[in-house]
Design an enzyme around this catalytic site. Sequence first.
Site, PDB file in Angstrom:
ATOM      1  N   GLY A 118       0.766  -1.231   0.000  1.00 10.60           N
ATOM      2  CA  GLY A 118       0.000   0.000   0.000  1.00 10.60           C
ATOM      3  C   GLY A 118       0.798   1.283   0.000  1.00 10.60           C
ATOM      4  N   GLU A 136       4.705  -6.389   2.183  1.00 14.18           N
ATOM      5  CA  GLU A 136       4.704  -6.968   0.840  1.00 14.18           C
ATOM      6  C   GLU A 136       4.565  -5.823  -0.176  1.00 14.18           C
ATOM      7  OE1 GLU A 136       0.084  -8.397   0.659  1.00 14.18           O
ATOM      8  OE2 GLU A 136       1.432  -9.735   1.744  1.00 14.18           O
ATOM      9  N   GLY A 187       4.891  -3.747  -3.678  1.00 16.28           N
ATOM     10  CA  GLY A 187       4.785  -3.977  -5.112  1.00 16.28           C
ATOM     11  C   GLY A 187       5.039  -2.705  -5.886  1.00 16.28           C
ATOM     12  N   ARG A 188       4.041  -1.812  -5.870  1.00 11.03           N
ATOM     13  CA  ARG A 188       4.146  -0.562  -6.617  1.00 11.03           C
ATOM     14  C   ARG A 188       5.381   0.239  -6.204  1.00 11.03           C
ATOM     15  NH1 ARG A 188      -0.309   1.921  -8.677  1.00 11.03           N
ATOM     16  NH2 ARG A 188      -1.594   0.837  -7.115  1.00 11.03           N
ATOM     17  N   CYS A 200     -10.363   2.541 -30.460  1.00  9.07           N
ATOM     18  CA  CYS A 200     -11.580   3.193 -30.941  1.00  9.07           C
ATOM     19  C   CYS A 200     -12.559   3.430 -29.787  1.00  9.07           C
ATOM     20  CB  CYS A 200     -12.225   2.346 -32.028  1.00  9.07           C
ATOM     21  SG  CYS A 200     -11.173   2.091 -33.469  1.00  9.07           S
ATOM     22  N   TYR A 257       1.694  -2.285 -12.078  1.00  5.12           N
ATOM     23  CA  TYR A 257       0.288  -2.090 -12.421  1.00  5.12           C
ATOM     24  C   TYR A 257       0.167  -1.354 -13.757  1.00  5.12           C
ATOM     25  CZ  TYR A 257      -0.264  -3.626  -7.651  1.00  5.12           C
ATOM     26  OH  TYR A 257      -0.194  -4.359  -6.497  1.00  5.12           O
TER      27      TYR A 257
END
Length: 381
Positions: free
Chosen positions: A217, A254, A256-257, A332, A361
């Site tokens: 987070g 943990e 990630g980002r 489109c 992400y």
Amino acid sequence: MKSARHPFCAYIYDIKGLEDHALSLASSLPDQVSLYYAMKANPDPVLIHAIQRHVKGFEAASLGELDKLTAFPDHQKVISGPAKTDEFLKAAIARDIRMIHAESLWEVERIHLIAQLLGKKVRIALRINLEAAIGKARLTMAGKPTQFGIDETRLPEIMEMIKQLPFVEITGFHFHSVSNNLDASAHLAFVSQCLMKAKEWEAQYHLDLNYVNFGGGIGIHYEKQDEPFHWAAFSQGIHELMTHAPSNWELVFELGRYMAAPFGYYAAEVMDVKENHGQAYVTVRGGSHHLRLPAAWKMSHPFEVIAVEEWEYPLSRPELREKEVWIAGELCTPNDVLVRGEFCTNIRVGDIVLFHFAGAYAWTISHHDFLSHGKPQMIYI
């Protein structure tokens, strides 16, 4: 790398930068705190190999992610997710992973049944949806009704039911509550709250805990890159909180980002520029089917323009000067927008738009097959 016939489009990863960043994060934390990598952020094997020396474990949210981790037998593995299949649970139990993060009583009952059939007692960590959690993050999974975790107010009755299941043992709690939080002080307060709750419940329910996972987070400020999450203050605060944590607990983040995003770039060649009803548009070879995040979050993804002087057409070169531009992709749909009204000094057909913070992400959350456009190159430097 680019030509008129094959407009340039690629993901570019700074592998050395990623590895150095992972080392810096891990070395800044107390010995009792384990750094895990959240596979969902970017499961690219090249990236995982780069960081694996500096993380203790990995968090997987699917059987596919867990299968990718067979290449790292010496690392801890934990699994998450609100709708785990029996196949996923069976694989996790059979492989003796570090921890299953259980999302509900029904999931715990299924874990117990599978464990009984396999003749194994299984360690689980209950994922708790706290009554109060960090409130200002981009996405919140706790402190309000969501599909994630066990309602904190139901914990007494659920604990009583789990006591009747001899093939599962609660040895931890999982508190992942937010995504892309930018406030280090708020995150420290959240960690302190989780430690307090875990100690309280260990005593109340006569548990023998050895694991508390705060989730990830920690965020990236896409809109204001000069106001990043204050990791130095956060890591110092974590050191100070260690006096409140039993020494036998493994404390887990943990990430990630925050680990991967800064070391990936998405590059897309400008295909056209124009003004339409007074608004300036740039269209690129690529779009939200490669980089979905700005469309999903309705934001402008940070970018820079890389000027390309080579011009192969025997035609005048279209350009925009001193304009607030919308950068759109090749799909489109009017929703295929990566940048919304950001000032641009000069941009021409044939230049490259380089999007920053595209290491997490980004590619793997995007709808690659929509319209069957070609996929970007993957370049590792």
